[in-house]
Structure formats: C-alpha cells, structure tokens
Design an enzyme around this catalytic site. Structure first.
Site, mmCIF file in Angstrom:
data_model
loop_
_atom_site.group_PDB
_atom_site.id
_atom_site.type_symbol
_atom_site.label_atom_id
_atom_site.label_comp_id
_atom_site.label_asym_id
_atom_site.label_seq_id
_atom_site.Cartn_x
_atom_site.Cartn_y
_atom_site.Cartn_z
ATOM 1 N N LYS A 1 -22.261 19.277 10.354
ATOM 2 C CA LYS A 1 -23.676 19.131 9.970
ATOM 3 C C LYS A 1 -24.396 20.484 10.029
ATOM 4 C CE LYS A 1 -23.896 14.337 11.586
ATOM 5 N NZ LYS A 1 -24.060 13.509 12.780
ATOM 6 N N GLY B 1 -25.928 5.202 12.632
ATOM 7 C CA GLY B 1 -25.960 3.742 12.522
ATOM 8 C C GLY B 1 -26.186 3.290 11.091
HETATM 9 P P1 NAP Z 1 -16.257 2.822 9.111
HETATM 10 O O1 NAP Z 1 -17.133 1.813 9.752
HETATM 11 O O2 NAP Z 1 -14.974 3.212 9.753
HETATM 12 O O3 NAP Z 1 -15.973 2.306 7.619
HETATM 13 C C1 NAP Z 1 -15.051 2.926 6.764
HETATM 14 C C2 NAP Z 1 -14.829 2.004 5.575
HETATM 15 O O4 NAP Z 1 -14.025 2.668 4.620
HETATM 16 C C3 NAP Z 1 -14.128 0.689 5.912
HETATM 17 O O5 NAP Z 1 -14.695 -0.364 5.187
HETATM 18 C C4 NAP Z 1 -12.687 0.928 5.458
HETATM 19 O O6 NAP Z 1 -12.046 -0.271 5.025
HETATM 20 C C5 NAP Z 1 -12.919 1.832 4.273
HETATM 21 N N1 NAP Z 1 -11.783 2.722 4.031
HETATM 22 C C6 NAP Z 1 -11.338 3.742 4.805
HETATM 23 N N2 NAP Z 1 -10.279 4.326 4.249
HETATM 24 C C7 NAP Z 1 -10.034 3.657 3.092
HETATM 25 C C8 NAP Z 1 -9.069 3.775 2.058
HETATM 26 N N3 NAP Z 1 -8.118 4.713 2.093
HETATM 27 N N4 NAP Z 1 -9.127 2.916 1.019
HETATM 28 C C9 NAP Z 1 -10.082 1.969 0.949
HETATM 29 N N5 NAP Z 1 -11.041 1.817 1.886
HETATM 30 C C10 NAP Z 1 -11.003 2.640 2.946
HETATM 31 O O7 NAP Z 1 -17.049 4.196 8.881
HETATM 32 P P2 NAP Z 1 -18.631 4.422 8.833
HETATM 33 O O8 NAP Z 1 -19.146 4.538 10.222
HETATM 34 O O9 NAP Z 1 -19.235 3.446 7.919
HETATM 35 O O10 NAP Z 1 -18.695 5.901 8.220
HETATM 36 C C11 NAP Z 1 -18.395 6.123 6.867
HETATM 37 C C12 NAP Z 1 -18.812 7.553 6.507
HETATM 38 O O11 NAP Z 1 -20.202 7.714 6.754
HETATM 39 C C13 NAP Z 1 -18.136 8.657 7.328
HETATM 40 O O12 NAP Z 1 -17.973 9.793 6.500
HETATM 41 C C14 NAP Z 1 -19.160 8.971 8.419
HETATM 42 O O13 NAP Z 1 -19.067 10.277 8.922
HETATM 43 C C15 NAP Z 1 -20.439 8.813 7.630
HETATM 44 N N6 NAP Z 1 -21.618 8.515 8.443
HETATM 45 C C16 NAP Z 1 -21.559 7.539 9.374
HETATM 46 C C17 NAP Z 1 -22.699 7.252 10.103
HETATM 47 C C18 NAP Z 1 -22.682 6.192 11.171
HETATM 48 O O14 NAP Z 1 -23.636 6.152 11.966
HETATM 49 N N7 NAP Z 1 -21.672 5.346 11.244
HETATM 50 C C19 NAP Z 1 -23.878 7.958 9.884
HETATM 51 C C20 NAP Z 1 -23.900 8.959 8.895
HETATM 52 C C21 NAP Z 1 -22.750 9.225 8.176
HETATM 53 P P3 NAP Z 1 -11.748 -1.491 6.048
HETATM 54 O O15 NAP Z 1 -13.106 -2.067 6.362
HETATM 55 O O16 NAP Z 1 -10.897 -2.436 5.297
HETATM 56 O O17 NAP Z 1 -11.092 -0.854 7.243
HETATM 57 N N1 HSE Z 2 -20.860 9.911 14.291
HETATM 58 C C1 HSE Z 2 -22.124 10.401 13.842
HETATM 59 C C2 HSE Z 2 -23.053 10.507 15.014
HETATM 60 C C3 HSE Z 2 -22.700 9.484 12.785
HETATM 61 O O1 HSE Z 2 -22.749 9.960 16.079
HETATM 62 O O2 HSE Z 2 -24.088 11.161 14.886
HETATM 63 C C4 HSE Z 2 -23.957 10.041 12.149
HETATM 64 O O3 HSE Z 2 -23.675 11.148 11.358
#
Ligand code: NAP
Ligand code: HSE
Length: 422
Positions: A205, A303
C-alpha cells in the site's frame, strides 16, 4: 437505459459484498452511472459451496478466464487476491479492451505502472481505489484533489489486521494469536495472514501511495520493513501505561534533495498524535504538503463493507467514463533512497538492568556518549527500564543499541521501537 456487463473474480469477503451491492442497489447505481452495471458472471474456486445469498441470474464459473472471455462482460472486477493468476487475468482483460477494477494491492504494487500503460494501450481503464485502506478515498485524493501540491510526507495506519491485533494486545489476557484469529474471523486478514503481520500488505500500500504522491517508480524493495511478530505484549502494555499506542506505522518522506525514504515499522505513537486514536480496524492516512498543509483521511480500512464501497464506486466511475479517452499514466522518476545517516527518528527501548552498581546511570550515559539524547527514562517493574531516545539519525540509534547490548550494566534488551510524538 443501457446495460454494462460486470464480471467478478472472487466471491469471498470483498467479492460477496460487491456482488450484493451490485444486485441489491442496481437502480441507485444506474442512476449515478448513467447506465446499469449488471453483474453477469462470477468466478470462484468452489462452485458447489453455498454463498448464503441468491446469485439470481448470474453465471457462476470455476474458471476465472471464462469471466474475462465472456462477451457479456465489459468491466472485470478482480477480488480474488494473490499475484497469480490475478495478474495474468487483469492483463488478459485489458488486452481485450475491458476495463478492470481491482482491490489487489499486491498486484498493483508489483505491476501497477505496467498495467496502467497496458490499459492505455488498449483503450481500457484500470481502477484500484480499494487496494489501499479499502473505503478511504486516498487514491482519489492523491490522483485528483492534491494535484497542485508538492507532497512532502505520508504517515498512516494502513493495515487493519495488525491494528486490530495491536489494539487488542492492550487488553490484559488477550494474546497475539487470539487477536489475529478475531481479525481473520471478521474478514480483515489476507488469505495468508503473514502478509499482514510481517508488514508486506502495508508495504504494498505504501508503494502505491508513494508513486501517486511523489511520482516515483518504487517497488517493495525500497521499503524498510519490520512486522509486528516480535512486538511484545509487555511493550504494548508498558507504553499504554505511559499514554502511548503501538501502531504498525507506514511512513514516506521526500527530502529537499529529492531523496525519499519509505518504512513500515511498529511504532510507539505519543498522546496527541493524530494516529494515536486510530484503533481496531480503522485506518488513517496523513498527507503533509506545501499548500494544503496537513490533510487526514480516517475510517474503517478493511472488511467487506468498506472495501465494497471503494470497488463499487470505481465500478460506477468506470461505467460513467466508459467512453472517455484513456489518458496516459504520468511518467514516474527513479528516486534516490535516503541513507540511515540522514534519516532522523526517535526511539523507545525497554531493557533489564544488571545488578551492577549505578547500572541505570551508566546506561543513560552510554547513550549520550554515543550521540543519542535521552528524552526520558522510566523505571518499570523490577530492574526494567524504558528509555525514550531523542531524535537522531537511524544509524546512530542502531549503533547505540549495539553498544547497549555489550554493556555489563545491561542484562537484556527486551524491546525497541520507533517513536513519534504529536
Ligand atoms: P477471500 O475472502 O479469500 O476471497 C477470495 C475469493 O477469490 C474466493 O471467493 C475464492 O473462491 C476466489 N478465488 C481465489 N482464487 C481463485 C481462483 N484461482 N479461481 C477462482 N476463484 C478464486 O479474499 P478477500 O478478503 O475477499 O480479498 C480479495 C482481494 O481483496 C485481495 O486482493 C485482498 O488483498 C483485497 N482486499 C481485501 C480486503 C479485506 O478487508 N478483506 C480489503 C481491501 C482489499 P472460493 O470462495 O471458492 O474459495
Ligand atoms: N488485510 C488487509 C488489512 C485488508 O488488514 O488491512 C485491507 O486492505
């Protein structure tokens, strides 16, 4: 009204919040976008798993390439995470002239400038607001509102997971492991939480923010990184007693010479500092610039809800700007990095004195002799001493710590952190 097809890669914490918003609020979004963003196709790893909500007429596929190739999809939202295959899917989308919205800070930190150039080449757009601090509109601020300013520094709490852990560690009896499990349960942590606790997520970031703020071509290698694994509960507690909060602080500065310094380090934040009150999953970024002075954004930085806010906003913008000509990304310069002799920091050290006579005085004298001022020294329980070292070059701090380690007056150095005051 015209319809613009949206494809979604991932239906986890972020993807499911995005999907729900697109399906539940499509009329509001259509009004704002001037065309209806319609979710057409979603890729997940496990198509058989129930997602807890109705995907209505949306096509669910196990092959993410099927989303990219779907002729009904004009905008690809990448919310699957990781470098591979996400980078290749983003590239394939852009090459097909499809606009991409991503929340993936790892991909943007590693390949953002190249992907923006690829987007421009193929008359597509690349949006990544959600990649830094989720719903805080920091990318928009740096890409728009502050374009007339020269930014001199950025300071921020830009990782929610570590902030949850460090906040909970102030409560007696809550362990690091309990707090991490809580952050994971609430959907804040990366799929591999070592990316959070070892500082890599904040590094990505900070790289993205530094490119936007300073126009420099930096990568993660340029960041002085230390994670929170070795932050002791005893330091968090002792500092809390003294009015300090421990945060994983991200800092970027540009010296008058043009040299820059980037670091992500656990830091003792003094009372009255703007980042002192940023607890739990809140994030904040302070921008220091020549015209605007100090500008701060704060709010929930991780989140599903907060991240979907940024992603959906980018989708609405993408729909609105779908016919706009793509502008070439601004060129980036290669910066010189500030050396440890020129970089000024203040510190905190907790140590256990030996039983040697005058050990306390000898330790403080040794620091002064090594060119490091002592702002304060506080006796903790037993023979433990907390020393607040004054502002001085990083190299002087490091050498002073090495010296302390050799003194017979010191039994053990128990913890050390950077420190910032209001
Ligand atoms: P997550 O809950 O682990 O979800 C990942 C999703 O992608 C799941 O639905 C998974 O499928 C799918 N997936 C992963 N690899 C795949 C593949 N090869 N083919 C098809 N589907 C695939 O992750 P997340 O927390 O939502 O985060 C997603 C992105 O957003 C990341 O880059 C993260 O850094 C970013 N982000 C997250 C947050 C946060 O607070 N969580 C905030 C900002 C940015 P399944 O459901 O079937 O496993
Ligand atoms: N894993 C990241 C965090 C998600 O905890 O801030 C948001 O980018």
């Amino acid at each position: 009204m015209e319809t613009v097809g949206i494809g979604l890669l991932g239906l986890g914490t972020v993807g499911s919040a995005v999907a729900r918003r697109l399906m539940e609020q499509w009329e509001l979004l259509a009004e704002r976008a001037g065309a209806t963003p319609a979710l057409r196709c979603v890729a997940v790893r496990d198509v058989s798993r129930s997602r807890g909500f109705d995907l209505k007429n949306v096509r669910l596929v196990g092959d993410p390439q099927a989303v990219v190739s779907d002729p009904a999809v004009s905008i690809v939202v990448e919310a699957m995470g990781g470098i591979d295959p996400a980078t290749g899917l983003i590239e394939a989308s852009l090459r097909a002239g499809k606009t991409v919205v991503t929340a993936n800070k790892a991909v943007i930190a590693a390949s953002g400038p190249r992907l923006s150039a690829l987007a421009a080449e193929h008359h597509a757009h690349l949006y990544f607001e959600a990649s830094v601090s989720a719903g805080l509109p920091i990318v928009a601020l740096l890409q728009g509102s502050l374009l007339g300013d020269r930014i001199t520094a950025l300071d921020g709490v830009i990782n929610g997971t570590t902030n949850v852990i460090l906040t909970q560690m102030r409560t007696p009896g809550v362990s690091y492991a309990d707090a991490l499990a809580d952050a994971q349960r609430r959907g804040f942590a990366e799929a591999d939480p070592s990316l959070d606790v070892d500082g890599w997520d904040a590094v990505s970031k900070l790289v993205i923010l530094s490119r936007l703020a300073f126009g420099v071509n930096v990568t993660s290698d340029a960041v002085d990184r230390r994670g929170i694994r070795d932050v002791a509960v005893a330091d968090v507690g002792a500092l809390a007693q003294l009015g300090y909060r421990v945060r994983l602080l991200a800092h970027a500065e540009r010296a008058a010479s043009g040299a820059i310094h980037l670091r992500v380090r656990p830091t003792a934040v003094g009372p009255g500092h703007l980042l002192h009150a940023i607890d739990d999953a809140d994030n904040a970024v302070i921008i220091s610039s020549d015209l605007a002075g100090t500008v701060m954004l704060s709010g929930v930085g991780a989140g599903g809800g907060s991240t979907a806010s940024a992603v959906v906003s980018d989708v609405v913008t993408a729909v609105r700007e779908r016919a706009a000509p793509m502008t070439q990304p601004a060129p980036l310069t290669t910066p010189t990095l500030l050396g440890d002799e020129d970089l000024e920091v203040a510190g905190y050290v907790r140590l256990r004195l030996s039983a040697e006579a005058d050990a306390r005085a000898l330790v403080l004298q040794a620091l002064e002799d090594r060119g490091l001022a002592v702002d304060a020294a506080v006796d903790l329980t037993g023979l433990e001493l907390a020393v607040f070292t004054g502002v001085g070059p990083r190299a002087v701090h490091d050498r002073a710590l090495e010296t302390l380690d050799t003194l017979t007056s010191v039994d053990e150095i128990l913890g050390d952190l950077d420190r910032v005051e209001a």
